[in-house]
Design an enzyme around this catalytic site. Structure first.
Site, PDB file in Angstrom:
ATOM      1  N   GLY A   1       0.827  -1.197   0.000  1.00  0.00           N
ATOM      2  CA  GLY A   1       0.000   0.000   0.000  1.00  0.00           C
ATOM      3  C   GLY A   1       0.863   1.250   0.000  1.00  0.00           C
ATOM      4  O   GLY A   1       0.363   2.361   0.114  1.00  0.00           O
ATOM      5  N   ASN A   2       2.185   1.071  -0.151  1.00  0.00           N
ATOM      6  CA  ASN A   2       3.125   2.192  -0.093  1.00  0.00           C
ATOM      7  C   ASN A   2       2.990   3.047  -1.345  1.00  0.00           C
ATOM      8  O   ASN A   2       3.341   2.613  -2.446  1.00  0.00           O
ATOM      9  CB  ASN A   2       4.554   1.644   0.051  1.00  0.00           C
ATOM     10  CG  ASN A   2       5.585   2.734   0.250  1.00  0.00           C
ATOM     11  OD1 ASN A   2       5.604   3.722  -0.456  1.00  0.00           O
ATOM     12  ND2 ASN A   2       6.463   2.536   1.219  1.00  0.00           N
TER      13      ASN A   2
ATOM     14  N   LYS B   1       4.599   5.645  -2.393  1.00  0.00           N
ATOM     15  CA  LYS B   1       5.844   6.003  -3.083  1.00  0.00           C
ATOM     16  C   LYS B   1       6.359   4.837  -3.922  1.00  0.00           C
ATOM     17  O   LYS B   1       6.854   5.033  -5.029  1.00  0.00           O
ATOM     18  CB  LYS B   1       6.892   6.495  -2.079  1.00  0.00           C
ATOM     19  CG  LYS B   1       6.486   7.828  -1.458  1.00  0.00           C
ATOM     20  CD  LYS B   1       7.531   8.413  -0.541  1.00  0.00           C
ATOM     21  CE  LYS B   1       7.068   9.776  -0.019  1.00  0.00           C
ATOM     22  NZ  LYS B   1       8.054  10.388   0.878  1.00  0.00           N
ATOM     23  N   LYS B   2       6.220   3.615  -3.415  1.00  0.00           N
ATOM     24  CA  LYS B   2       6.588   2.446  -4.225  1.00  0.00           C
ATOM     25  C   LYS B   2       5.675   2.346  -5.444  1.00  0.00           C
ATOM     26  O   LYS B   2       6.125   2.029  -6.548  1.00  0.00           O
ATOM     27  CB  LYS B   2       6.479   1.154  -3.398  1.00  0.00           C
ATOM     28  CG  LYS B   2       7.644   0.895  -2.468  1.00  0.00           C
ATOM     29  CD  LYS B   2       7.522  -0.478  -1.836  1.00  0.00           C
ATOM     30  CE  LYS B   2       8.618  -0.691  -0.810  1.00  0.00           C
ATOM     31  NZ  LYS B   2       8.512  -2.009  -0.149  1.00  0.00           N
TER      32      LYS B   2
ATOM     33  N   ASP C   1      10.466  -6.860  -2.048  1.00  0.00           N
ATOM     34  CA  ASP C   1      10.932  -6.905  -0.668  1.00  0.00           C
ATOM     35  C   ASP C   1      12.328  -6.318  -0.698  1.00  0.00           C
ATOM     36  O   ASP C   1      13.184  -6.740  -1.476  1.00  0.00           O
ATOM     37  CB  ASP C   1      10.939  -8.328  -0.099  1.00  0.00           C
ATOM     38  CG  ASP C   1      10.935  -8.299   1.430  1.00  0.00           C
ATOM     39  OD1 ASP C   1      10.043  -7.643   2.006  1.00  0.00           O
ATOM     40  OD2 ASP C   1      11.818  -8.898   2.044  1.00  0.00           O
TER      41      ASP C   1
ATOM     42  N   GLY D   1      12.118   5.784   3.755  1.00  0.00           N
ATOM     43  CA  GLY D   1      12.929   4.779   4.439  1.00  0.00           C
ATOM     44  C   GLY D   1      14.232   5.370   4.966  1.00  0.00           C
ATOM     45  O   GLY D   1      14.241   6.427   5.612  1.00  0.00           O
ATOM     46  N   TYR D   2      15.321   4.715   4.646  1.00  0.00           N
ATOM     47  CA  TYR D   2      16.635   5.113   5.159  1.00  0.00           C
ATOM     48  C   TYR D   2      17.350   6.104   4.232  1.00  0.00           C
ATOM     49  O   TYR D   2      18.523   6.426   4.456  1.00  0.00           O
ATOM     50  CB  TYR D   2      17.512   3.868   5.375  1.00  0.00           C
ATOM     51  CG  TYR D   2      16.947   2.914   6.405  1.00  0.00           C
ATOM     52  CD1 TYR D   2      17.274   3.037   7.755  1.00  0.00           C
ATOM     53  CD2 TYR D   2      16.060   1.907   6.040  1.00  0.00           C
ATOM     54  CE1 TYR D   2      16.751   2.172   8.702  1.00  0.00           C
ATOM     55  CE2 TYR D   2      15.524   1.036   6.982  1.00  0.00           C
ATOM     56  CZ  TYR D   2      15.870   1.177   8.309  1.00  0.00           C
ATOM     57  OH  TYR D   2      15.338   0.323   9.252  1.00  0.00           O
TER      58      TYR D   2
ATOM     59  N   ARG E   1      16.014  -0.553  -6.438  1.00  0.00           N
ATOM     60  CA  ARG E   1      14.696  -0.855  -7.009  1.00  0.00           C
ATOM     61  C   ARG E   1      14.695  -0.585  -8.508  1.00  0.00           C
ATOM     62  O   ARG E   1      14.099  -1.341  -9.287  1.00  0.00           O
ATOM     63  CB  ARG E   1      13.610  -0.028  -6.299  1.00  0.00           C
ATOM     64  CG  ARG E   1      12.192  -0.446  -6.690  1.00  0.00           C
ATOM     65  CD  ARG E   1      11.125   0.170  -5.787  1.00  0.00           C
ATOM     66  NE  ARG E   1      11.221  -0.383  -4.443  1.00  0.00           N
ATOM     67  CZ  ARG E   1      11.671   0.277  -3.381  1.00  0.00           C
ATOM     68  NH1 ARG E   1      12.053   1.534  -3.485  1.00  0.00           N
ATOM     69  NH2 ARG E   1      11.731  -0.303  -2.198  1.00  0.00           N
TER      70      ARG E   1
END
EC number: 3.6.1.66
Length: 198
Positions: free
Chosen positions: A8-9, A11-12, A68, A154-155, A182
């Protein structure tokens, strides 16, 4: 072609749609179909990506793509790794995860800061697909204790790329999509998908 993203992200989702648009794919988040989150019980990025894709395909009847990904920090013996999203506990925020990462590294002042992002993307035609497409990307960098940049998630504010002189959060989204873990995995997936969608 409709494909469900096992996440559900937002940005992804944006990254995937931007990269897969040339193939005529419409990527929809699994939340559109009220798909419950898969339990990430795998011990590797590959296992967890397959679990998530299979779950999304089973609940929607559509082809599914899942990713993932996480960050491995050498000084922490590869942690947080597959636990990157929940490093600071279940439901942890990016801020909490980053704070724990900095805290752990502060306790190791002389340790190397080398790290890498890993991403595994899986495409399954259906829930029982015996030959899912699996693509992998890896992005080398190092951890900086002071965050920099407003982009990404994220990081990214702590992931510094020495050759570029900036963090992932300081990069324009299009540039990040091109060279990130990615981006690499998606480029590999596109090469594998093209013959199937021709």
């Amino acid at each position: 072609m409709k494909i469900v993203l096992a996440s559900g992200n937002q940005k992804k989702l944006n990254e995937l749609n931007a990269i897969l648009a040339p193939l005529g794919c419409d990527v929809l988040p699994q939340s559109t179909f009220n798909v419950p989150e898969a339990e990430e019980t795998g011990l590797t990025f590959v296992e967890n990506a397959i679990l998530k894709a299979r779950n999304a395909a089973a609940h929607t009847g559509l082809p599914a793509v899942s990713d993932d990904s996480g960050i491995e920090v050498d000084a922490l013996n590869g942690a947080p790794g597959i636990y990157s999203a929940r490093f600071a506990g279940p439901g942890a925020t990016d801020a909490a995860n980053n704070a724990l990462l900095v805290q752990r590294l502060n306790a190791l002042p002389d340790a190397t800061r080398s790290a890498r992002y890993q991403c595994v993307i899986v495409f399954m035609r259906h829930a029982d697909d015996p030959v899912p497409l699996i693509a992998h990307g890896s992005w080398e960098g190092e951890i900086v204790l002071q965050p920099a940049g407003e982009q990404g998630f994220g990081y990214d504010p702590h992931f510094y790329i020495p050759s570029l002189g900036c963090t992932a959060a300081q990069m324009a989204p299009a540039e990040k999509n091109r060279i990130s873990h990615r981006g690499q995995a998606l480029a590999s997936l596109m090469q594998q998908l093209r013959p199937r969608l021709a």
